[in-house]
Design an enzyme around this catalytic site. Structure first.
Site, PDB file in Angstrom:
ATOM      1  N   HIS A  29      -0.771   0.755  -2.698  1.00 30.18           N
ATOM      2  CA  HIS A  29       0.606   0.266  -2.625  1.00 30.18           C
ATOM      3  C   HIS A  29       0.870  -0.862  -3.622  1.00 30.18           C
ATOM      4  CE1 HIS A  29       1.347   2.754   0.798  1.00 30.18           C
ATOM      5  NE2 HIS A  29       0.466   2.134   1.563  1.00 30.18           N
ATOM      6  N   ASP A  61      -4.298   9.679   1.327  1.00 31.31           N
ATOM      7  CA  ASP A  61      -3.912   8.764   2.390  1.00 31.31           C
ATOM      8  C   ASP A  61      -2.630   9.265   3.069  1.00 31.31           C
ATOM      9  OD1 ASP A  61      -4.519   5.595   3.074  1.00 31.31           O
ATOM     10  OD2 ASP A  61      -2.407   6.108   3.350  1.00 31.31           O
ATOM     11  N   HIS A  63      -0.078   7.608   3.783  1.00 38.36           N
ATOM     12  CA  HIS A  63       1.077   6.967   3.178  1.00 38.36           C
ATOM     13  C   HIS A  63       1.087   7.192   1.669  1.00 38.36           C
ATOM     14  CE1 HIS A  63       0.030   4.736   6.858  1.00 38.36           C
ATOM     15  NE2 HIS A  63       1.336   4.777   7.052  1.00 38.36           N
ATOM     16  N   ASP A 151      -6.428   8.028   7.237  1.00 44.22           N
ATOM     17  CA  ASP A 151      -5.479   7.745   8.311  1.00 44.22           C
ATOM     18  C   ASP A 151      -4.630   8.973   8.645  1.00 44.22           C
ATOM     19  OD1 ASP A 151      -4.318   7.483   5.827  1.00 44.22           O
ATOM     20  OD2 ASP A 151      -3.317   5.579   6.246  1.00 44.22           O
TER      21      ASP A 151
END
Length: 209
Positions: A29, A61, A63, A151
């Site tokens: 990020h 991931d 996200h 995740d």
């Protein structure tokens, strides 16, 4: 964390076929002028900077890696591909939509595959086989950097997919089928009791494949 990713990339650059960077905090990020989502330095991007030639960064991931995409959005040398939760619902919200395909020299060198809540291993692997792996093969990179977030696990408190530990092994094997020198850089994963088993499953899939 950033130094770990660079060390793994240098090991692969020196001839090691697979290296794993156990990074905490994660990095995908973070961009040149932005941090967020627990990320301060973009570990995968720093690993990519070690290599000449064409590099593929694949982000698994839950996200979307908005920072990694931002860094390479106008680069034709680095392909950024991500399979993740729908950003209309999940962090980072403003980035990771399917229409985002890169600009300038990087037009076509970004691939986003947002998937709905509850996506299981069977559907996840189907999207890898149908959409992501063919694009990687067409790009023909010299090295693969795998942003290894786990995740997407069924019991992860942050993600909303339902992959199992066995699915992670299959995911690793899919990327091993590319036959590329690979740097696996740890991203997310918050089901701490299962975190080690899930990461190990990805790495065994990469190694055995």
């Amino acid at each position: 964390s950033a130094s770990d990713a660079v060390a793994a990339a240098r090991a692969v650059q020196s001839g090691t076929p697979l290296a794993y960077a156990l990074c905490r905090p994660p990095g995908h990020h973070a961009s040149r002028d932005l941090f967020g989502g627990y990320c301060y330095f973009n570990n995968a991007a720093l690993a990519a900077a070690v290599f000449g030639g064409k590099v593929a960064i694949v982000d698994i991931d839950f996200h979307h890696g908005n920072g990694t995409q931002d860094m390479f959005y106008e680069s034709g040398r680095v392909l950024y591909a991500s399979i993740h939760g729908d950003p209309a619902v999940y962090y980072p919200y403003f980035s990771g939509y399917a229409h985002e395909r890169g600009e300038g020299e990087g037009a076509g060198a970004t691939l986003n595959l947002p998937l709905p809540k509850g996506c299981d291993g069977q559907e996840y692997l189907r999207v890898l086989d149908r959409d992501l792996l063919p694009e990687l093969r067409a790009f023909a990179p010299d090295v693969l950097i795998l942003s290894t977030g786990v995740d997407t696990y069924v019991d992860d408190p942050v993600g909303a997919f339902t992959l199992t530990t066995e699915d992670f092994h299959a995911v690793g094997a899919r990327f091993a089928s590319l036959g590329l020198p690979t740097v696996a850089v740890q991203e997310g994963g918050y089901a701490t009791a299962a975190l080690g088993a899930n990461v190990r499953a990805v790495l065994l899939g990469l190694q055995e494949g």
